[in-house]
Motif scaffolding. Sequence first.
Motif, PDB file in Angstrom:
ATOM      1  N   ARG A  69       0.966  -1.138   0.054  1.00 50.99           N
ATOM      2  CA  ARG A  69      -0.143  -0.149   0.017  1.00 50.99           C
ATOM      3  C   ARG A  69       1.000   1.225   0.058  1.00 50.99           C
ATOM      4  NH1 ARG A  69      -5.563  -0.603   1.894  1.00 50.99           N
ATOM      5  NH2 ARG A  69      -5.730  -2.732   2.679  1.00 50.99           N
ATOM      6  N   TRP A  72       2.633   1.669  -3.197  1.00 49.12           N
ATOM      7  CA  TRP A  72       1.595   2.366  -4.260  1.00 49.12           C
ATOM      8  C   TRP A  72       1.561   3.794  -3.957  1.00 49.12           C
ATOM      9  CZ3 TRP A  72      -2.882   5.093  -4.215  1.00 49.12           C
ATOM     10  CH2 TRP A  72      -3.862   5.277  -5.345  1.00 49.12           C
ATOM     11  N   TRP A  73       1.158   4.159  -2.845  1.00 48.34           N
ATOM     12  CA  TRP A  73       1.413   5.853  -2.612  1.00 48.34           C
ATOM     13  C   TRP A  73       2.440   6.625  -3.062  1.00 48.34           C
ATOM     14  CZ3 TRP A  73      -2.532   8.871  -2.396  1.00 48.34           C
ATOM     15  CH2 TRP A  73      -3.680   8.502  -1.746  1.00 48.34           C
ATOM     16  N   GLU A  75       4.200   5.382  -5.650  1.00 45.21           N
ATOM     17  CA  GLU A  75       3.992   5.690  -7.119  1.00 45.21           C
ATOM     18  C   GLU A  75       2.982   6.684  -7.489  1.00 45.21           C
ATOM     19  OE1 GLU A  75       2.850   2.536 -10.753  1.00 45.21           O
ATOM     20  OE2 GLU A  75       3.998   1.737  -9.100  1.00 45.21           O
ATOM     21  N   ALA A  76       1.953   6.651  -6.592  1.00 41.86           N
ATOM     22  CA  ALA A  76       0.771   7.487  -6.772  1.00 41.86           C
ATOM     23  C   ALA A  76       1.066   8.939  -6.748  1.00 41.86           C
ATOM     24  CB  ALA A  76      -0.383   7.219  -6.012  1.00 41.86           C
TER      25      ALA A  76
END
Length: 303
Positions: A69, A72-73, A75-76
């Motif tokens: 998670r 993911w953030w 990369e986000a």
Amino acid sequence: MNGASSSGGIRGALSYCVQQVRRYDYHHYLCLLELPANMRKAAFALRAFNVETSRAMDVASDPKIGLMRLLWWQEALDKIYSNKVIEHPVAQALTSVVSEHKVSKSWLKRAVEARINDANRENNDIPQTVEELERYAEDTTSTILYSTLQAGGIKSTAADHASSHIGKASGLLLLLKSLPYHASRNHQFSYIPAKVAEKHGLLVHQSGLSEIKKDSREALCDAVFEMASVANAHLQKARQLAGSVPAKARPVLLPAVPAQVILDSLARVQFDVYDPRLAQGILGAPPLLFQLKLKWYSWRGKY
């Protein structure tokens, strides 16, 4: 996507951010309500981002999923700053805020990277010094205040310095308050530095590894008191800067109030983090008293 539907999507994303902060970070939700209306959009998006990243490891049944998670953030954020569409309400709100207010990417990256590094720690990899935890608190908590000031167009060295101290105090105190939770989850007091633990007779060495004893309540209280004293010193330094902090920046610094409430609640239970009174009300204080205190500081232009 036409302008009307895009606007509706942003409103929905921002509403989601507000609800997430209200549900999982209620004391800061109350702080953000004291901000001028033109600053709330950015503040709630940034605080919701903090909620997402701070809870990533807690909501995951497997630490690897929690780490995913966070990655993911990480990369986000690259996509957000490239103005790419991400199907996540907090990311959508952040994209809007970043586009409108030019919030620095470095603060948000720093926050996520600090949490990724923390997630990669082994349970028996204890921080060595309080200074390590102060850096973690600044990276994860002060950065949200820096970003909120920046989104509000507030440029002030004094406000930045006060934010640094308030973030360190708040971060340290929240780590202290959550010690029982982390001990039950990780079977270890992950956020008591080795030097503090050793000073108070809590550190034991077994098979080349160091761990902190969980059966000495009095020694634990002493260690918590020492760390809370560091947080208190940061709050005092932040307030000494108040005369140099612009009036428009002071509402952003209201998180000093819940930090003080945690400190007062800890003192009331003799720094025993296992005292059930700490879980009552808002950070151990009666809800009405907390809200009145926050309103009083806001009305007086203090923090």
